[in-house]
Design a protein around this motif. Structure first.
Motif, PDB file in Angstrom:
ATOM      1  N   LYS A 185      45.714  15.416  71.083  1.00  0.00           N
ATOM      2  CA  LYS A 185      44.498  16.103  71.529  1.00  0.00           C
ATOM      3  C   LYS A 185      44.705  17.614  71.546  1.00  0.00           C
ATOM      4  CE  LYS A 185      43.035  12.239  74.439  1.00  0.00           C
ATOM      5  NZ  LYS A 185      42.862  11.778  75.830  1.00  0.00           N
ATOM      6  N   PHE A 186      45.882  18.040  71.970  1.00  0.00           N
ATOM      7  CA  PHE A 186      46.196  19.468  71.970  1.00  0.00           C
ATOM      8  C   PHE A 186      46.141  20.021  70.550  1.00  0.00           C
ATOM      9  CE2 PHE A 186      49.892  22.602  71.918  1.00  0.00           C
ATOM     10  CZ  PHE A 186      49.076  23.691  72.174  1.00  0.00           C
ATOM     11  N   TYR A 187      46.721  19.293  69.591  1.00  0.00           N
ATOM     12  CA  TYR A 187      46.701  19.742  68.202  1.00  0.00           C
ATOM     13  C   TYR A 187      45.262  19.876  67.695  1.00  0.00           C
ATOM     14  CZ  TYR A 187      51.592  18.209  68.203  1.00  0.00           C
ATOM     15  OH  TYR A 187      52.905  18.027  68.499  1.00  0.00           O
ATOM     16  N   LEU A 188      44.433  18.874  68.001  1.00  0.00           N
ATOM     17  CA  LEU A 188      43.060  18.882  67.505  1.00  0.00           C
ATOM     18  C   LEU A 188      42.267  20.046  68.102  1.00  0.00           C
ATOM     19  CD1 LEU A 188      42.245  15.059  67.577  1.00  0.00           C
ATOM     20  CD2 LEU A 188      42.741  16.479  65.580  1.00  0.00           C
ATOM     21  N   LEU A 189      42.467  20.309  69.371  1.00  0.00           N
ATOM     22  CA  LEU A 189      41.766  21.419  70.007  1.00  0.00           C
ATOM     23  C   LEU A 189      42.290  22.761  69.494  1.00  0.00           C
ATOM     24  CD1 LEU A 189      41.561  20.103  73.680  1.00  0.00           C
ATOM     25  CD2 LEU A 189      39.676  20.337  72.065  1.00  0.00           C
ATOM     26  N   PHE A 190      43.611  22.877  69.373  1.00  0.00           N
ATOM     27  CA  PHE A 190      44.187  24.138  68.910  1.00  0.00           C
ATOM     28  C   PHE A 190      43.860  24.386  67.441  1.00  0.00           C
ATOM     29  CE2 PHE A 190      47.635  27.059  67.677  1.00  0.00           C
ATOM     30  CZ  PHE A 190      47.466  28.022  68.655  1.00  0.00           C
ATOM     31  N   ALA A 191      43.567  23.316  66.703  1.00  0.00           N
ATOM     32  CA  ALA A 191      43.187  23.480  65.293  1.00  0.00           C
ATOM     33  C   ALA A 191      41.933  24.331  65.155  1.00  0.00           C
ATOM     34  CB  ALA A 191      42.968  22.113  64.648  1.00  0.00           C
ATOM     35  N   ILE A 192      41.087  24.370  66.193  1.00  0.00           N
ATOM     36  CA  ILE A 192      39.906  25.229  66.162  1.00  0.00           C
ATOM     37  C   ILE A 192      40.336  26.688  66.075  1.00  0.00           C
ATOM     38  CG2 ILE A 192      37.861  25.955  67.448  1.00  0.00           C
ATOM     39  CD1 ILE A 192      37.855  23.172  68.757  1.00  0.00           C
ATOM     40  N   VAL A 193      41.370  27.042  66.854  1.00  0.00           N
ATOM     41  CA  VAL A 193      41.886  28.409  66.807  1.00  0.00           C
ATOM     42  C   VAL A 193      42.503  28.689  65.441  1.00  0.00           C
ATOM     43  CG1 VAL A 193      43.432  30.073  67.929  1.00  0.00           C
ATOM     44  CG2 VAL A 193      42.334  28.274  69.288  1.00  0.00           C
ATOM     45  N   VAL A 194      43.248  27.726  64.913  1.00  0.00           N
ATOM     46  CA  VAL A 194      43.879  27.896  63.607  1.00  0.00           C
ATOM     47  C   VAL A 194      42.821  28.101  62.529  1.00  0.00           C
ATOM     48  CG1 VAL A 194      45.363  26.810  61.873  1.00  0.00           C
ATOM     49  CG2 VAL A 194      45.887  26.533  64.304  1.00  0.00           C
ATOM     50  N   TRP A 195      41.729  27.398  62.640  1.00  0.00           N
ATOM     51  CA  TRP A 195      40.661  27.506  61.645  1.00  0.00           C
ATOM     52  C   TRP A 195      40.103  28.930  61.593  1.00  0.00           C
ATOM     53  CZ3 TRP A 195      34.968  27.405  62.055  1.00  0.00           C
ATOM     54  CH2 TRP A 195      34.354  27.212  60.808  1.00  0.00           C
ATOM     55  N   PHE A 196      39.928  29.552  62.759  1.00  0.00           N
ATOM     56  CA  PHE A 196      39.437  30.933  62.811  1.00  0.00           C
ATOM     57  C   PHE A 196      40.543  31.943  62.514  1.00  0.00           C
ATOM     58  CE2 PHE A 196      36.067  28.927  65.341  1.00  0.00           C
ATOM     59  CZ  PHE A 196      34.944  29.529  64.788  1.00  0.00           C
ATOM     60  N   GLY A 197      41.801  31.546  62.673  1.00  0.00           N
ATOM     61  CA  GLY A 197      42.930  32.450  62.513  1.00  0.00           C
ATOM     62  C   GLY A 197      43.536  32.749  63.872  1.00  0.00           C
ATOM     63  N   VAL A 198      44.775  32.342  64.078  1.00  0.00           N
ATOM     64  CA  VAL A 198      45.410  32.512  65.384  1.00  0.00           C
ATOM     65  C   VAL A 198      45.630  33.997  65.649  1.00  0.00           C
ATOM     66  CG1 VAL A 198      47.350  31.857  66.852  1.00  0.00           C
ATOM     67  CG2 VAL A 198      46.564  30.295  65.062  1.00  0.00           C
ATOM     68  N   ALA A 199      45.139  34.480  66.767  1.00  0.00           N
ATOM     69  CA  ALA A 199      45.263  35.880  67.137  1.00  0.00           C
ATOM     70  C   ALA A 199      45.355  35.979  68.657  1.00  0.00           C
ATOM     71  CB  ALA A 199      44.073  36.685  66.621  1.00  0.00           C
ATOM     72  N   TYR A 200      45.795  37.109  69.125  1.00  0.00           N
ATOM     73  CA  TYR A 200      46.039  37.320  70.559  1.00  0.00           C
ATOM     74  C   TYR A 200      44.818  36.964  71.400  1.00  0.00           C
ATOM     75  CZ  TYR A 200      47.389  39.886  74.824  1.00  0.00           C
ATOM     76  OH  TYR A 200      47.688  40.231  76.116  1.00  0.00           O
ATOM     77  N   ARG A 201      43.680  37.573  71.081  1.00  0.00           N
ATOM     78  CA  ARG A 201      42.499  37.358  71.925  1.00  0.00           C
ATOM     79  C   ARG A 201      41.956  35.941  71.773  1.00  0.00           C
ATOM     80  NH1 ARG A 201      40.716  41.008  67.981  1.00  0.00           N
ATOM     81  NH2 ARG A 201      39.174  40.205  66.487  1.00  0.00           N
ATOM     82  N   ARG A 202      42.126  35.335  70.592  1.00  0.00           N
ATOM     83  CA  ARG A 202      41.627  33.976  70.401  1.00  0.00           C
ATOM     84  C   ARG A 202      42.452  32.962  71.182  1.00  0.00           C
ATOM     85  NH1 ARG A 202      40.818  35.100  64.010  1.00  0.00           N
ATOM     86  NH2 ARG A 202      38.800  36.172  64.170  1.00  0.00           N
ATOM     87  N   ILE A 227      38.861  12.556  78.752  1.00  0.00           N
ATOM     88  CA  ILE A 227      39.528  12.145  77.518  1.00  0.00           C
ATOM     89  C   ILE A 227      39.753  13.351  76.615  1.00  0.00           C
ATOM     90  CG2 ILE A 227      39.236  10.844  75.375  1.00  0.00           C
ATOM     91  CD1 ILE A 227      37.836   8.682  76.972  1.00  0.00           C
ATOM     92  N   ILE A 228      38.776  14.251  76.567  1.00  0.00           N
ATOM     93  CA  ILE A 228      38.877  15.412  75.676  1.00  0.00           C
ATOM     94  C   ILE A 228      39.844  16.452  76.220  1.00  0.00           C
ATOM     95  CG2 ILE A 228      37.613  17.358  74.683  1.00  0.00           C
ATOM     96  CD1 ILE A 228      35.148  15.546  74.576  1.00  0.00           C
ATOM     97  N   PHE A 229      39.713  16.801  77.496  1.00  0.00           N
ATOM     98  CA  PHE A 229      40.445  17.944  78.041  1.00  0.00           C
ATOM     99  C   PHE A 229      41.789  17.597  78.676  1.00  0.00           C
ATOM    100  CE2 PHE A 229      36.095  19.652  77.921  1.00  0.00           C
ATOM    101  CZ  PHE A 229      36.335  20.889  77.338  1.00  0.00           C
TER     102      PHE A 229
END
Length: 411
Positions: A185-202, A227-229
């Motif tokens: 679940k952590f990977y799937l949620l963090f993938a949203i950040v990866v999709w936009f580009g991992v950056a400090y503020r994101r 279940i999600i969080f």
């Protein structure tokens, strides 16, 4: 109360692939954040201390599962093992919390500078080959072992191969697998950040949104939100991500505040893991705080002097040892406990034996299979991108698609 898989550290790729407005902040330059000092260590330096911490957390969990349960040894283990050591390993379940903190740190590090497809490939090739082998091997040992388990079914084993058995309504072949869905679940949620580009503020925004979502999920008692969080474990991952930002960009009041708030939430969640009879909250709290202090030291560069290459080998064994140790180890102890072998010798032999099996599988199975999967998946994603480009091309007079020429890259 079980363990989570150890995650292998990966070298961070250059940030040139990220959008221009994020490039400066991703390398921690002063131009991105005036007054902020540059990163203490290069982002692609491997932190050997994390390998040692992961392995130490794994050994806590191994001791908890193999040393403390009376049903495994057929008698109260107080008569078999030295009391202080036995009492210490009753707290071995806290290795789960340690692993979640390390996961937040490492996944934030490994996701930096990656595309979404690269992030997906790195997670799949790192976790699935050994997991599939562990499910099949554990199932065989459980069914054929001295304490045969007739509860295993073919649909149940197949469901376990997906790592989604809990969501599909099947029990895990080995109960330690419950932490894998939390990680997933952590990977799937963090993938949203990866999709936009991992950056400090994101990453900071992700930490804030996930923390708030976890608190509201807990308060609302809404099953879907829980279940999600995963509100009970959210704060541990947030601590890890915050510490990585501190490691990469240096400490700041904002990061210290985020770390402090998340540590408090971890302390609150920890109370639900203590049974109050065998383990006690003050002891568990002190263990957690000591670990968070060590991880803070990792973020601040206190352990950058650790360059022992053997730590890499130890780190590679953590995940397979985690997957194999509980049910297989307990089966072996159950079968040999009445053979006259001294308990300490039997326990040590089981741990060494599982470590050797893990090392063998890593060399002869996991590495070549992971390499093959990585190459094939990269080719598949490249093909997807090519076909997507072709689909947008205009047909020529013969009805064929014309693929637009790629613009030349500027140096």
């Amino acid at each position: 109360m079980n363990s989570t898989p150890s995650l292998y550290q990966e070298r961070v790729r250059p940030d040139a692939s990220q959008p221009h407005d994020d490039a400066a902040e991703q390398v921690g330059s002063d131009s991105a954040y005036p007054g902020r000092r540059a990163t203490r260590t290069r982002s692609n330096d491997r932190l050997h201390v994390l390998d040692l911490l992961r392995f130490g957390a794994a050994m806590l969990v191994v001791g908890y599962h193999l040393l403390t349960p009376p049903k495994v040894w057929g008698t109260d283990t107080e008569a078999l093992f030295t009391h202080p050591i036995r009492q210490f390993f009753h707290y071995g379940w806290i290795g789960v919390e340690f692993f979640f903190v390390i996961s937040g740190f490492v996944i934030c590090m490994s996701g930096w500078g990656r595309t979404l497809s690269e992030f997906f490939i790195s997670r799949v090739t790192r976790l699935m080959p050994m997991y599939v082998m562990a499910v099949l091997l554990t199932s065989a040992v459980v069914v054929l072992g001295p304490a045969a388990d007739n509860k295993l079914t073919i649909p149940g084993v197949l469901a376990n191969l997906t790592m989604l058995q809990g969501l599909l309504g099947f029990p895990s072949v080995d109960t330690v697998y419950w932490t894998l869905i939390v990680e997933l679940k952590f990977y799937l949620l963090f993938a949203i950040v990866v999709w936009f580009g991992v950056a400090y503020r994101r990453v900071l925004l992700f930490c804030a949104v996930w923390t708030i979502g976890g608190v509201f999920a807990e308060a609302s008692e809404t099953r879907l939100l829980q279940i999600i969080f995963e509100p009970m474990y959210t704060s541990y991952f947030v601590v890890g991500m915050t510490l990585y930002l501190m490691h990469r960009f240096g400490p700041s009041l904002l990061l210290w505040s985020t770390l402090g708030m998340s540590a408090i939430l971890c302390s609150v969640s920890l109370a639900r893991r203590v049974d109050g009879k065998v383990t006690h909250y003050p002891v568990a709290f002190l263990l957690l705080m000591a670990f968070l202090l060590v991880m803070t030291g990792v973020a601040l560069g206190w352990f950058s002097w650790i360059r022992w290459r053997g730590a890499v080998t130890i780190g590679l064994l953590t995940y397979p040892v985690y997957l194999l140790h509980q049910r297989i180890g307990q089966q072996v102890i159950h079968g040999l406990r009445d053979s006259g072998i001294p308990p300490w010798l039997l326990l040590g032999g089981v741990v060494v034996g599982i470590s050797l099996v893990a090392a063998t599988l890593t060399i002869v199975y996991e590495r070549p299979v992971s390499r093959l999967l990585r190459d094939r998946l990269r080719a598949n994603f490249a093909d997807v991108r090519l076909r997507s480009t072709e689909a947008g091309a205009n047909p020529d007079e013969r009805g064929r698609r014309i693929v637009p020429a790629r613009p030349q890259e500027t140096p």
